[in-house]
Scaffold this active site. Structure first.
Site, PDB file in Angstrom:
ATOM      1  N   LYS A 153     -34.875  24.927  42.515  1.00 55.17           N
ATOM      2  CA  LYS A 153     -35.379  24.928  43.899  1.00 55.17           C
ATOM      3  C   LYS A 153     -36.894  24.844  44.049  1.00 55.17           C
ATOM      4  O   LYS A 153     -37.394  25.009  45.159  1.00 55.17           O
ATOM      5  CB  LYS A 153     -34.884  26.179  44.604  1.00 55.17           C
ATOM      6  CG  LYS A 153     -35.416  27.476  44.011  1.00 55.17           C
ATOM      7  CD  LYS A 153     -35.245  28.657  44.948  1.00 55.17           C
ATOM      8  CE  LYS A 153     -35.855  29.905  44.373  1.00 55.17           C
ATOM      9  NZ  LYS A 153     -35.814  31.052  45.234  1.00 55.17           N
ATOM     10  N   SER A 203     -30.920  22.795  53.237  1.00 53.67           N
ATOM     11  CA  SER A 203     -32.262  23.281  53.572  1.00 53.67           C
ATOM     12  C   SER A 203     -32.808  22.529  54.777  1.00 53.67           C
ATOM     13  O   SER A 203     -32.474  21.358  55.008  1.00 53.67           O
ATOM     14  CB  SER A 203     -33.170  23.027  52.371  1.00 53.67           C
ATOM     15  OG  SER A 203     -34.509  23.186  52.723  1.00 53.67           O
ATOM     16  N   ALA A 204     -33.725  23.178  55.487  1.00 51.03           N
ATOM     17  CA  ALA A 204     -34.433  22.518  56.592  1.00 51.03           C
ATOM     18  C   ALA A 204     -35.239  21.327  56.084  1.00 51.03           C
ATOM     19  O   ALA A 204     -35.645  20.480  56.882  1.00 51.03           O
ATOM     20  CB  ALA A 204     -35.358  23.520  57.270  1.00 51.03           C
ATOM     21  N   TYR A 210     -36.617  17.441  44.967  1.00 51.31           N
ATOM     22  CA  TYR A 210     -35.794  18.587  45.391  1.00 51.31           C
ATOM     23  C   TYR A 210     -35.159  18.299  46.747  1.00 51.31           C
ATOM     24  O   TYR A 210     -33.946  18.464  46.930  1.00 51.31           O
ATOM     25  CB  TYR A 210     -36.651  19.867  45.461  1.00 51.31           C
ATOM     26  CG  TYR A 210     -35.954  20.992  46.192  1.00 51.31           C
ATOM     27  CD1 TYR A 210     -34.910  21.684  45.587  1.00 51.31           C
ATOM     28  CD2 TYR A 210     -36.303  21.337  47.506  1.00 51.31           C
ATOM     29  CE1 TYR A 210     -34.242  22.701  46.269  1.00 51.31           C
ATOM     30  CE2 TYR A 210     -35.650  22.347  48.186  1.00 51.31           C
ATOM     31  CZ  TYR A 210     -34.618  23.030  47.561  1.00 51.31           C
ATOM     32  OH  TYR A 210     -33.946  24.024  48.244  1.00 51.31           O
ATOM     33  N   LYS A 253     -30.998  17.750  48.075  1.00 52.27           N
ATOM     34  CA  LYS A 253     -30.281  18.393  49.185  1.00 52.27           C
ATOM     35  C   LYS A 253     -29.691  17.317  50.100  1.00 52.27           C
ATOM     36  O   LYS A 253     -28.534  17.382  50.525  1.00 52.27           O
ATOM     37  CB  LYS A 253     -31.218  19.321  49.971  1.00 52.27           C
ATOM     38  CG  LYS A 253     -31.695  20.524  49.181  1.00 52.27           C
ATOM     39  CD  LYS A 253     -30.529  21.426  48.783  1.00 52.27           C
ATOM     40  CE  LYS A 253     -30.933  22.572  47.894  1.00 52.27           C
ATOM     41  NZ  LYS A 253     -29.808  23.229  47.242  1.00 52.27           N
ATOM     42  N   GLY A 268     -48.393  17.903  51.812  1.00 51.64           N
ATOM     43  CA  GLY A 268     -46.966  17.862  52.138  1.00 51.64           C
ATOM     44  C   GLY A 268     -46.543  18.856  53.203  1.00 51.64           C
ATOM     45  O   GLY A 268     -45.446  18.746  53.749  1.00 51.64           O
ATOM     46  N   ASP A 269     -47.398  19.848  53.515  1.00 56.64           N
ATOM     47  CA  ASP A 269     -47.008  20.840  54.529  1.00 56.64           C
ATOM     48  C   ASP A 269     -47.081  20.250  55.935  1.00 56.64           C
ATOM     49  O   ASP A 269     -47.956  19.441  56.230  1.00 56.64           O
ATOM     50  CB  ASP A 269     -47.955  22.056  54.471  1.00 56.64           C
ATOM     51  CG  ASP A 269     -47.502  23.087  53.451  1.00 56.64           C
ATOM     52  OD1 ASP A 269     -46.434  22.896  52.846  1.00 56.64           O
ATOM     53  OD2 ASP A 269     -48.236  24.080  53.259  1.00 56.64           O
TER      54      ASP A 269
HETATM   55  P1  NAD Z   1     -32.318  31.185  42.958  1.00 60.54           P
HETATM   56  O1  NAD Z   1     -33.037  30.357  41.952  1.00 60.54           O
HETATM   57  O2  NAD Z   1     -32.674  32.635  43.045  1.00 60.54           O
HETATM   58  O3  NAD Z   1     -30.739  31.058  42.755  1.00 60.54           O
HETATM   59  C1  NAD Z   1     -30.132  29.912  42.209  1.00 60.54           C
HETATM   60  C2  NAD Z   1     -29.232  30.384  41.086  1.00 60.54           C
HETATM   61  O4  NAD Z   1     -28.561  29.255  40.524  1.00 60.54           O
HETATM   62  C3  NAD Z   1     -30.003  31.070  39.955  1.00 60.54           C
HETATM   63  O5  NAD Z   1     -29.386  32.299  39.664  1.00 60.54           O
HETATM   64  C4  NAD Z   1     -29.880  30.085  38.779  1.00 60.54           C
HETATM   65  O6  NAD Z   1     -29.847  30.768  37.545  1.00 60.54           O
HETATM   66  C5  NAD Z   1     -28.579  29.390  39.111  1.00 60.54           C
HETATM   67  N1  NAD Z   1     -28.419  28.022  38.588  1.00 60.54           N
HETATM   68  C6  NAD Z   1     -29.256  26.962  38.751  1.00 60.54           C
HETATM   69  N2  NAD Z   1     -28.713  25.869  38.185  1.00 60.54           N
HETATM   70  C7  NAD Z   1     -27.520  26.238  37.662  1.00 60.54           C
HETATM   71  C8  NAD Z   1     -26.495  25.541  36.979  1.00 60.54           C
HETATM   72  N3  NAD Z   1     -26.585  24.240  36.688  1.00 60.54           N
HETATM   73  N4  NAD Z   1     -25.390  26.234  36.596  1.00 60.54           N
HETATM   74  C9  NAD Z   1     -25.276  27.568  36.871  1.00 60.54           C
HETATM   75  N5  NAD Z   1     -26.214  28.268  37.514  1.00 60.54           N
HETATM   76  C10 NAD Z   1     -27.323  27.603  37.918  1.00 60.54           C
HETATM   77  O7  NAD Z   1     -32.521  30.489  44.383  1.00 60.54           O
HETATM   78  P2  NAD Z   1     -32.146  30.997  45.835  1.00 60.54           P
HETATM   79  O8  NAD Z   1     -33.409  31.179  46.580  1.00 60.54           O
HETATM   80  O9  NAD Z   1     -31.156  32.090  45.776  1.00 60.54           O
HETATM   81  O10 NAD Z   1     -31.467  29.670  46.409  1.00 60.54           O
HETATM   82  C11 NAD Z   1     -30.077  29.442  46.353  1.00 60.54           C
HETATM   83  C12 NAD Z   1     -29.785  28.058  46.872  1.00 60.54           C
HETATM   84  O11 NAD Z   1     -30.321  27.929  48.198  1.00 60.54           O
HETATM   85  C13 NAD Z   1     -30.424  26.935  46.047  1.00 60.54           C
HETATM   86  O12 NAD Z   1     -29.522  25.855  46.014  1.00 60.54           O
HETATM   87  C14 NAD Z   1     -31.652  26.574  46.855  1.00 60.54           C
HETATM   88  O13 NAD Z   1     -32.056  25.254  46.645  1.00 60.54           O
HETATM   89  C15 NAD Z   1     -31.146  26.794  48.280  1.00 60.54           C
HETATM   90  N6  NAD Z   1     -32.231  27.051  49.241  1.00 60.54           N
HETATM   91  C16 NAD Z   1     -33.107  28.089  49.005  1.00 60.54           C
HETATM   92  C17 NAD Z   1     -34.148  28.303  49.905  1.00 60.54           C
HETATM   93  C18 NAD Z   1     -35.157  29.403  49.654  1.00 60.54           C
HETATM   94  O14 NAD Z   1     -36.218  29.396  50.291  1.00 60.54           O
HETATM   95  N7  NAD Z   1     -34.879  30.385  48.798  1.00 60.54           N
HETATM   96  C19 NAD Z   1     -34.272  27.490  51.040  1.00 60.54           C
HETATM   97  C20 NAD Z   1     -33.348  26.464  51.252  1.00 60.54           C
HETATM   98  C21 NAD Z   1     -32.328  26.257  50.332  1.00 60.54           C
HETATM   99  N1  UDP Z   2     -48.422  29.371  52.473  1.00 60.37           N
HETATM  100  C1  UDP Z   2     -49.712  29.852  52.287  1.00 60.37           C
HETATM  101  N2  UDP Z   2     -50.048  30.382  51.069  1.00 60.37           N
HETATM  102  C2  UDP Z   2     -49.160  30.480  50.034  1.00 60.37           C
HETATM  103  C3  UDP Z   2     -47.834  30.007  50.233  1.00 60.37           C
HETATM  104  C4  UDP Z   2     -47.503  29.443  51.462  1.00 60.37           C
HETATM  105  O1  UDP Z   2     -50.542  29.780  53.203  1.00 60.37           O
HETATM  106  O2  UDP Z   2     -49.535  30.963  48.942  1.00 60.37           O
HETATM  107  C5  UDP Z   2     -48.030  28.825  53.785  1.00 60.37           C
HETATM  108  C6  UDP Z   2     -47.544  27.383  53.749  1.00 60.37           C
HETATM  109  O3  UDP Z   2     -48.640  26.496  53.893  1.00 60.37           O
HETATM  110  C7  UDP Z   2     -46.570  27.347  54.943  1.00 60.37           C
HETATM  111  C8  UDP Z   2     -46.001  28.759  54.975  1.00 60.37           C
HETATM  112  O4  UDP Z   2     -46.928  29.587  54.245  1.00 60.37           O
HETATM  113  O5  UDP Z   2     -47.296  27.151  56.146  1.00 60.37           O
HETATM  114  C9  UDP Z   2     -44.614  28.872  54.320  1.00 60.37           C
HETATM  115  O6  UDP Z   2     -44.684  28.310  53.017  1.00 60.37           O
HETATM  116  P1  UDP Z   2     -43.495  28.465  51.971  1.00 60.37           P
HETATM  117  O7  UDP Z   2     -43.916  27.769  50.704  1.00 60.37           O
HETATM  118  O8  UDP Z   2     -43.120  29.909  51.855  1.00 60.37           O
HETATM  119  O9  UDP Z   2     -42.275  27.721  52.665  1.00 60.37           O
HETATM  120  P2  UDP Z   2     -42.103  26.198  53.144  1.00 60.37           P
HETATM  121  O10 UDP Z   2     -43.368  25.457  52.857  1.00 60.37           O
HETATM  122  O11 UDP Z   2     -40.948  25.717  52.348  1.00 60.37           O
HETATM  123  O12 UDP Z   2     -41.800  26.261  54.597  1.00 60.37           O
END
Ligand code: NAD
Ligand code: UDP
Length: 338
Positions: A84, A124-125, A149, A153, A294-295
């Site tokens: 991720k 994801s958004a 990434y 998604k 990219g933000d």
């Molecule tokens: P995380 O990294 O804590 O959890 C992902 C888990 O998947 C980990 O435990 C990792 O060990 C496991 N994993 C990865 N690849 C694997 C594979 N091939 N086989 C088995 N296990 C595997 O991340 P998270 O924050 O809990 O996110 C969970 C999901 O949500 C991810 O798909 C991520 O892309 C998505 N997501 C997360 C966010 C965020 O901000 N955290 C936002 C949008 C989407």
């Molecule tokens: N951000 C920041 N400093 C950091 C990490 C993030 O100012 O060290 C800001 C980033 O520019 C965004 C917001 O915090 O405006 C959320 O960023 P994050 O990476 O947590 O999430 P995403 O970019 O995926 O929305």
């Protein structure tokens, strides 16, 4: 009812396991621990007083998945497993496409073989294009991703949508998360990023605990109320409950549906810093630096469809998110490493 949770040892997965066990679902986890610790699952069981089954391994391992489906009467799968880190994906595109896309392809192939056709996917958004109006609705434009990434998604959404079109007995729920932060109120499980955190809240937490000197605020010249970027932060426990709602929905529906999981409220970087300082009584030194490439300025959800169709809405406040993050961080300064 038994739910297979891929990536269940991770940040969102572990919180979701707690909510599933609390609702008396049987939980089976597969995780290769590439970004997590088995300690999280031990604590999930300690918190709930209930046992889950854990298989350590890769979702792309078809033989292991087959064994899991043979040994457990799985009704529905929640698919969190994936890599991720947005920045890392730019430098390791093949690894991201291989891991995130092949995991879904192997998983759905084995599910099909066992007649299990209900899948909840962590989207994801980031699948929304940058030129949409706010708030983002599920019908807003998608695609145009700026990194591998994001494309994984977007492509996974296409794969699942295609499956549901071809076979009307499939049901897929695409959950588009906004910005998950916070931790379980017990302080026993939370986010434990490896290395330097990329995301705002874990970085703030590590500054507060003294692991980092100061936060860099990426730009204060955006067109927002204080010039810093605005996002829709959602408490991870609310997010986890959204998955329970999605499991219930999936049990009764086929076809592919997307839902936003956000609060509908946008907060700026400086809103987060000041709320964190206020509720926890701890300083968070910061400096304003250049914008991060990219933000975008502003991103927040319309949560209307999730409320109306899933019957779910976020309940926790920004104060809760900041308090619970700090409660986790101060009791686990090195994450699960201690
Ligand atoms: P995380 O990294 O804590 O959890 C992902 C888990 O998947 C980990 O435990 C990792 O060990 C496991 N994993 C990865 N690849 C694997 C594979 N091939 N086989 C088995 N296990 C595997 O991340 P998270 O924050 O809990 O996110 C969970 C999901 O949500 C991810 O798909 C991520 O892309 C998505 N997501 C997360 C966010 C965020 O901000 N955290 C936002 C949008 C989407
Ligand atoms: N951000 C920041 N400093 C950091 C990490 C993030 O100012 O060290 C800001 C980033 O520019 C965004 C917001 O915090 O405006 C959320 O960023 P994050 O990476 O947590 O999430 P995403 O970019 O995926 O929305």
């Amino acid at each position: 009812m038994a739910i297979l949770v891929t990536g269940g040892a991770g940040y969102i997965g572990s919180h979701t396991c707690v909510e599933l066990l609390n609702q008396n679902y049987d939980v089976v986890v597969i995780d290769n621990l590439c970004n997590s610790s088995a300690e999280a699952l031990r604590r999930v069981q300690e918190l709930t007083g209930k046992a889950l089954s854990f298989y350590e391994g890769d979702v792309r391992d078809e033989a292991l998945l087959t064994k899991i489906f043979e040994g457990n009467a799985i009704d529905c799968v929640i698919h969190f497993a994936g890599l991720k880190a947005v920045g890392e994906s730019v430098f390791q595109p093949w690894r991201y496409y291989d891991n995130n896309l092949n995991a879904t392809l192997v998983l759905t192939k084995v599910m099909e073989r066992f007649g299990v056709k209900k899948l909840i996917f962590s989207s994801s958004a980031t699948v929304y294009t940058a030129d949409n109006e706010m708030p983002l609705k599920e019908t807003s434009r998608t695609g145009g991703c700026t990194n591998p990434y994001g494309w994984t998604k977007y492509m996974t959404e296409q794969i699942l949508s295609g499956l549901c079109t071809a076979d009307k007995t499939w049901g897929a729920v695409l959950l588009r998360y906004f910005n998950p932060i916070g931790a379980h109120a017990s302080g026993r499980i939370g986010e434990d990023p490896r290395g330097i955190p990329n995301n705002l809240m874990p970085f703030i937490a590590q500054v507060a605990v003294g692991r980092r000197e100061k936060l860099s605020v990426f730009g204060n010249d955006y067109d927002t109320h204080d010039g810093t970027g605005v996002r829709d932060y959602i408490h991870v426990v609310d997010l986890a409950k959204g998955h329970v709602a999605a499991v219930r929905y999936a049990a009764a529906h086929t076809g592919c549906e997307a839902f936003n999981l956000g609060t509908g409220i946008g907060y700026s970087v400086l809103d987060i810093v000041s709320t964190f300082q206020k509720v926890n009584g701890i300083p968070v030194p910061y400096e304003i630096t250049a914008r991060r490439p990219g933000d975008i300025a502003v991103c927040y959800a319309s949560p209307d469809k999730s409320r109306e169709v899933l019957g779910w809405q976020a309940e926790k406040t920004l104060e809760d998110m900041c308090r619970d993050t700090w409660n986790w961080q101060k009791h686990n300064p090195q994450g699960y490493g201690e």
